[in-house]
Design an enzyme around this catalytic site. Structure first.
Site, short mmCIF file in Angstrom:
data_model
loop_
_atom_site.label_atom_id
_atom_site.label_comp_id
_atom_site.label_asym_id
_atom_site.label_seq_id
_atom_site.Cartn_x
_atom_site.Cartn_y
_atom_site.Cartn_z
N GLU A 1 0.62 1.94 -3.19
CA GLU A 1 -0.41 1.21 -3.95
C GLU A 1 -0.15 1.27 -5.45
OE1 GLU A 1 -4.31 2.64 -2.90
OE2 GLU A 1 -4.27 1.69 -0.93
N GLU B 1 -2.36 0.01 5.43
CA GLU B 1 -3.42 1.03 5.36
C GLU B 1 -4.77 0.35 5.22
OE1 GLU B 1 -2.92 4.31 2.42
OE2 GLU B 1 -5.03 3.95 1.94
C1 IDC Z 1 -7.19 9.71 -0.26
C2 IDC Z 1 -7.54 10.72 0.79
C3 IDC Z 1 -8.18 11.92 0.14
C4 IDC Z 1 -7.25 12.46 -0.94
C5 IDC Z 1 -6.87 11.37 -1.92
C6 IDC Z 1 -5.83 11.86 -2.91
O1 IDC Z 1 -8.36 10.14 1.77
O2 IDC Z 1 -8.46 12.93 1.11
O3 IDC Z 1 -7.88 13.52 -1.63
O4 IDC Z 1 -6.33 10.26 -1.23
O5 IDC Z 1 -5.71 11.02 -3.97
C7 IDC Z 1 -6.05 4.77 -0.76
C8 IDC Z 1 -4.83 5.60 -0.80
C9 IDC Z 1 -5.04 6.89 -0.04
C10 IDC Z 1 -6.41 7.44 -0.27
C11 IDC Z 1 -7.42 6.46 0.31
C12 IDC Z 1 -8.88 6.92 0.20
O6 IDC Z 1 -3.68 4.92 -0.32
O7 IDC Z 1 -4.05 7.81 -0.47
O8 IDC Z 1 -6.51 8.67 0.39
N1 IDC Z 1 -7.24 5.17 -0.32
O9 IDC Z 1 -9.22 7.06 -1.15
N2 IDC Z 1 -6.16 3.53 -1.18
C13 IDC Z 1 -7.43 3.13 -1.06
C14 IDC Z 1 -8.16 4.18 -0.51
#
Ligand code: IDC
Length: 300
Positions: free
Chosen positions: A136, A226
């Site tokens: 992302e 995702e």
């Molecule tokens: C989130 C995880 C969370 C972690 C965080 C770290 O769910 O537990 O602490 O990342 O930065 C994304 C990302 C993905 C995110 C997820 C939710 O690709 O890494 O995971 N998210 O925030 N894009 C949109 C949402």
């Protein structure tokens, strides 16, 4: 399951041109939840959940990220064990270079090049592997930045694995498929490329679905590598009505997807309940709300 895939029109297809839709689960960060990278877990996803693909999320920056202090040898071994387990089970497997807090994939492009060179050399003859070169891009990262990154990394993959499927992230946390549609990769680097669109059901609604439809109609191949059922933080309340609207559309347009995340972290997006300690063979009691919904959804 379908042999070597290629991109045809806006989605994946098998060698004989039959449309293929991949549907599966993404791990959480490999460094944090390595216990779910095992053959029995992937077998459960395949046999009990009807998944045909898994995504291995290798964070580049935060916590024990690959480029910021992570144990690179250990992380690569984990990726390789995940690829091998998935391959043995006939599952497709996405190696995800999980750019997030590093904002632009250009930050660690040298490490990305070395990593994808090594992986694509190792899996040159393995048609199960898909390469997701930047999860992302966000912050000020423009589509031109991502494109320039892709134009440098994809030839390295193609040198080893000329027909490999590559997934390219889009700006604004992989929401700007419109930018990619207006200026897609062309020539050799554009071959067998899909562009990612990510949604979190409680945050992203009709407006982003419309953007996806427009990009597909313009001919852009899309992979929802995702998605999450709650809001974009991965927490808050799940919105299954929105998630169903998204997956109905994806199914209708043969867009592939992976759900975030195969973990028991205490946050709404997790497929497993926080109380679950099982690392495979999950029963109903092991599943979170999201896990129960997704398992039922995939069985349809
Ligand atoms: C989130 C995880 C969370 C972690 C965080 C770290 O769910 O537990 O602490 O990342 O930065 C994304 C990302 C993905 C995110 C997820 C939710 O690709 O890494 O995971 N998210 O925030 N894009 C949109 C949402």
């Amino acid at each position: 399951m379908y042999g070597a895939l290629h991109v045809e029109g806006t989605s994946l297809a098998s060698a004989d041109g039959t449309p293929v839709q991949l549907r599966g689960a993404s791990t959480h960060g490999l460094a944090w939840f390595p216990q779910y990278v095992n053959s029995a877990a992937f077998r459960t996803l395949r046999d009990d959940w009807h998944a045909n693909c898994v995504r291995l999320a290798l964070y580049t920056a935060e916590y024990d990220g690959y480029c910021e202090g992570g144990d690179q040898a250990k992380l690569k071994a984990l990726v390789r064990s995940g690829v091998d387990a998935a391959t043995d089970l006939g599952l497709y497997v996405i190696i995800d270079w999980h750019v997030l807090h590093d904002l632009t994939p250009l930050t660690y492009i040298d490490q990305a090049e070395a990593f994808f060179d090594e992986m694509s050399a190792a899996y040159a003859d393995n048609p199960n592997v898909l390469y997701e070169i930047c999860n992302e891009p966000n912050g000020d990262t423009s589509w031109a930045d991502v494109k320039s990154y892709a134009e440098q990394v994809i030839p390295i993959i193609h040198h080893n694995a000329p027909d490999a499927i590559v997934i390219v992230g889009t700006p604004e946390w992989s929401q700007r498929v419109d930018s990619a549609a207006a200026d897609p990769l062309t020539g050799e680097v554009g071959k067998n490329v899909l562009y990612s669109l990510h949604f979190y059901a409680a945050t992203h609604g009709e407006w982003l679905r419309e953007r996806m439809v427009q990009a597909l109609d313009a001919g852009l191949p899309i992979f929802i590598s995702e998605f999450g059922t709650p809001d974009a933080s991965g927490a808050g309340a799940n919105d299954f009505a929105s998630a169903n609207a998204w997956l109905d559309l994806a199914d209708e347009r043969n867009v592939s997807y992976c759900c975030w995340s195969l973990s028991n972290k205490d946050e709404a997006a997790s497929l497993l309940a926080p109380t679950s300690t099982a690392t495979s063979g999950w029963t109903d009691a092991d599943l979170s709300e999201t896990g129960a919904w997704y398992r039922e959804r995939l069985a349809r």
